[in-house]
Design an enzyme around this catalytic site. Structure first.
Site, PDB file in Angstrom:
ATOM      1  N   LYS A 107       0.817  -1.221   0.000  1.00 24.83           N
ATOM      2  CA  LYS A 107       0.000   0.000   0.000  1.00 24.83           C
ATOM      3  C   LYS A 107       0.846   1.266   0.000  1.00 24.83           C
ATOM      4  CE  LYS A 107      -1.616  -0.766   4.751  1.00 24.83           C
ATOM      5  NZ  LYS A 107      -2.881  -0.925   5.485  1.00 24.83           N
ATOM      6  N   ASP A 166      -8.228   3.209   5.256  1.00 23.32           N
ATOM      7  CA  ASP A 166      -7.776   2.806   6.598  1.00 23.32           C
ATOM      8  C   ASP A 166      -7.973   3.902   7.640  1.00 23.32           C
ATOM      9  OD1 ASP A 166      -6.823   0.237   5.948  1.00 23.32           O
ATOM     10  OD2 ASP A 166      -4.899   1.034   5.286  1.00 23.32           O
TER      11      ASP A 166
END
Ligand code: ATR
Length: 278
Positions: free
Chosen positions: A47, A103
């Site tokens: 990521k 997130d």
């Protein structure tokens, strides 16, 4: 959690897990795009790498410096980029990848929904200043916490994150070290508690748990870490990190489908998957 949700939404899609070497990430994203995948999720270290690999970055990915969700898009009849879910597969021409981060929002959503914690003006003791800890601290600061105390095994990292917060969010009182008074929340972002035999990341000689209103542990397996066990015994409200995992997935599914996700069904699937049948 995704496959039962896709079935409930009546979508003939599948969510699959693939192991990809970081050196092959560029090819993997290009391959998924060429195969007209709807999207992808990425985890560490991918990521962070994906920030430089996708064609377009959403503000969320730019702000948090990480892409955990990719949506593939193509141009509609008017030349506007649209998610593949909205297009007829036969009309798909030029494609691009669009990176998002779900997130950071999941942290505060879980704190709010699982603990009733409202960040604005609150005081927080955060344990840990690694990758996940830095994001959590910055997200709490951007949501307007009043005071943030950062404690980390390697103190210099806590000091670095505190300094970054003071410069990006001058209204937040951020400092490395233990609070002298009560706090609304203790948040664990360290990995201590993951392994059997691990102790608690909180030194109660420095900060007794009865001085905390609520305690959140980002770890979700085991469901009850030594920190959460002690916090419960001290009368604190407690929650583990399963909500974070759930809400990042909920948001990703909404980004791909453009529809509200069936949250409770996803939660039940996740609970079954992580902890086994009830
Ligand atoms: P993540 O991406 O999950 O945040 P990380 O960046 O490696 O992973 O951060 C791990 C965090 O757990 C750090 O705060 C680390 O402390 P250090 O910065 O001193 O390494 C903390 N941590 C890991 N093991 C620990 C232990 N045994 N005791 C205390 N803290 C620990």
């Amino acid at each position: 959690m995704h496959n039962p949700a896709l079935a409930a939404l009546g979508l003939d899609w599948r969510y699959l897990a693939c192991d990809v070497h970081p050196d092959r990430l560029r090819e993997a994203i290009a391959g998924a795009q060429a195969m007209k995948f709807i999207g992808l999720n990425l985890t560490v270290p991918h990521k962070l790498l994906a920030v430089d690999l996708v064609d377009e970055l959403d503000a969320s990915a730019r702000t948090w410096g990480a892409v955990n969700t990719v949506r593939f898009e193509a141009k509609d009849a008017f030349g506007a980029w649209q998610p593949l879910a909205k297009l007829n597969p036969d009309d798909i021409g030029e494609l691009r990848s669009h990176g998002f981060n779900t997130d950071a929002d999941a942290i505060t959503r879980s704190l709010r929904e699982d603990l009733g914690f409202e960040p604005r003006g609150a005081s927080v003791l955060q344990l840990g200043a690694g990758g996940a800890g830095r994001t959590a601290a910055l997200k709490l600061a951007s949501d307007g916490v009043g005071a943030l105390y950062l404690v980390n095994r390697t103190q210099s990292k806590a000091e670095e994150v505190a300094a970054e917060i003071r410069s990006r969010f001058p209204s937040v009182r951020a400092q490395a070290g233990w609070p002298e008074r009560e706090v609304d929340l203790v948040l664990n972002s360290t990995s201590l508690g993951l392994k059997p035999g691990d102790g608690s990341p909180l030194d109660e000689a420095k900060f007794p748990l009865r001085r905390a209103r609520a305690v959140y542990d980002m770890i979700y397996r085991p469901a009850e870490t030594p920190l959460l066990r002690d916090a419960k015994a001290a009368g604190c409200k407690v929650a583990n990190g399963l909500g974070m995992l759930l809400y990042q997935g909920v948001k990703a599914l909404e980004i791909w489908t453009g529809q509200p996700a069936p949250v409770e069904l996803m939660r039940a699937a996740l609970l079954r998957n992580v902890y086994g049948p009830a």
